[in-house]
Design an enzyme around this catalytic site. Sequence first.
Site, mmCIF file in Angstrom:
data_model
loop_
_atom_site.group_PDB
_atom_site.id
_atom_site.type_symbol
_atom_site.label_atom_id
_atom_site.label_comp_id
_atom_site.label_asym_id
_atom_site.label_seq_id
_atom_site.Cartn_x
_atom_site.Cartn_y
_atom_site.Cartn_z
ATOM 1 N N LYS A 157 0.821 -1.213 0.000
ATOM 2 C CA LYS A 157 0.000 0.000 0.000
ATOM 3 C C LYS A 157 0.858 1.268 0.000
ATOM 4 C CE LYS A 157 -4.050 -2.197 0.796
ATOM 5 N NZ LYS A 157 -3.730 -3.618 0.959
HETATM 6 C C1 LIG Z 1 -4.379 -4.745 0.587
HETATM 7 C C2 LIG Z 1 -3.620 -5.995 0.564
HETATM 8 C C3 LIG Z 1 -3.942 -7.032 -0.329
HETATM 9 C C4 LIG Z 1 -5.137 -6.955 -1.246
HETATM 10 O O1 LIG Z 1 -5.027 -5.955 -2.240
HETATM 11 P P1 LIG Z 1 -6.337 -5.471 -3.013
HETATM 12 O O2 LIG Z 1 -5.878 -4.297 -3.833
HETATM 13 O O3 LIG Z 1 -7.323 -5.070 -1.968
HETATM 14 O O4 LIG Z 1 -6.817 -6.609 -3.835
HETATM 15 C C5 LIG Z 1 -3.137 -8.153 -0.351
HETATM 16 N N1 LIG Z 1 -2.090 -8.279 0.495
HETATM 17 C C6 LIG Z 1 -1.756 -7.321 1.366
HETATM 18 C C7 LIG Z 1 -0.613 -7.535 2.288
HETATM 19 C C8 LIG Z 1 -2.499 -6.133 1.438
HETATM 20 O O5 LIG Z 1 -2.167 -5.187 2.309
#
Ligand SMILES: *Cc1c(COP(=O)(O)O)cnc(C)c1O
Length: 463
Positions: free
Chosen positions: A111
């Site tokens: 993120k």
């Molecule tokens: C947010 C997240 C996901 C999922 O990503 P999306 O964009 O919601 O599909 C997978 N793994 C981790 C560690 C995340 O923080």
Amino acid sequence: MEFVSTRGGVRCGFIEAFLQGLANDGGLFVPAHVPKVSKDELKSWRGLSYQELFLKIAAPFVGDEIPEQDLKKLVHDSYSTFRSPEVTPVQPIADGLYVLELFHGPTFAFKDVALQFMGNLYAYVSQKYGEKIHIIGATSGDTGAAAIHGVKSKEGIKICILHPHGKVSKVQELQMTSLLDDNVLNLSVRGNFDDCQQIVKELFSDVAFKSEHSLRAVNSINFVRILAQTVYYFYAYFKVADDSMTEEIHFSVPTGNFGDIFAGYLARLMGLPAGKFLLATNENNILERFVNDGVYRPENFKTTYSPAMDIQIASNFERYLYYLHGEDGTAVTRIMNDFREKGLIAAEGDTLRRVQSDFASYAVSNAACLETIKDYNERHGYLLDPHTACGVAAYERTFKNGGGKCVALATAHPAKFDEAIAECGIRQTFPEPIAELWDKPQRMTVVDSDKQQVIEQLLAFFK
Ligand SMILES: *Cc1c(COP(=O)(O)O)cnc(C)c1O
């Protein structure tokens, strides 16, 4: 560039789409026309640094709304906080399998890649246009931490994050609640992630409330997040593919809200020669059932080792539906209204065949997730976090013997999810920034899963 809502009711420019987040007709923003990248351009991009590549990819989306020099500074500032000079390095870990490490940012999850940039972009827009920025978001743990770290100590910005009480990992909780800045409000909601997301969605759907309080989004409903994430698909492709720019590389993506995998899908629409996208889920497998059976229907919530993928309703799925149905906003509106009434979206015949040519999918059980972590640690000396392990487990069971190279997206550092790693009987050493979290004081407010209680907290916070 112009952006349109997936429901066809709003058109606007890049900055307006960024600020609206969720479009005011309830849809999500997508580009009015997807910019195409030619094979020659791809070849010329091959040796670029991450930052240079970002600028090439973002240019047509941003258009002339941000002067080139300003955008350049935003991008360079955003990625200077990463611990790897490559930003998102690629590691070969087994025959045909590469791991794209997306966890070298401040909060050790992918993120950060988008939210470091968005934090700087919010600060830029706030300064340049005098816009008030009140960020509100729901998180299963990682988005909240990354968003708070993206805007901490930035003037003119307040941020409120809702997380499910007691349902985020200890590291995630500490990363969110140990920044004691006055512009940060952590609401710990007695409920699960979908409850948090539902409250935030309702607040954003109330257009009067949203504009009165200048609400801004950091969830992947915001198109800028998707845009920032397309960059690493190109970056990884160049690291792994041969020079022809025709070799198809598969990507395995641990999926929750469908944001990350949609960014890959967009990269392919732009001309990236990606092969299949492997949509990996955990036991909360609504998207896996959609790809394999054509039925999108929420079921009972399950607790897993990969909480960032514990979702029942994937907010970005609507963006894919838009392309699946020929960029027809009226069709998407009808489908989403039907979904609200009947709790079901179905795809059959040619539509389902198209879904299955875009994606393959596999739902990974809790046991298989842990086995994969143990197995890769023993056989390849590589410690996977439980989300990444879902992607790798899905690869093992679907693509491994199918030929071609596959890039598995590593969405978090294993230290963030030590609960699962310890369950495997593995002891890891924490990187310094994580180890020191335990000594920090925390601040959060616990509320019920109730929109009214959240509104009361917000009104006091915005004052
Ligand atoms: C947010 C997240 C996901 C999922 O990503 P999306 O964009 O919601 O599909 C997978 N793994 C981790 C560690 C995340 O923080």
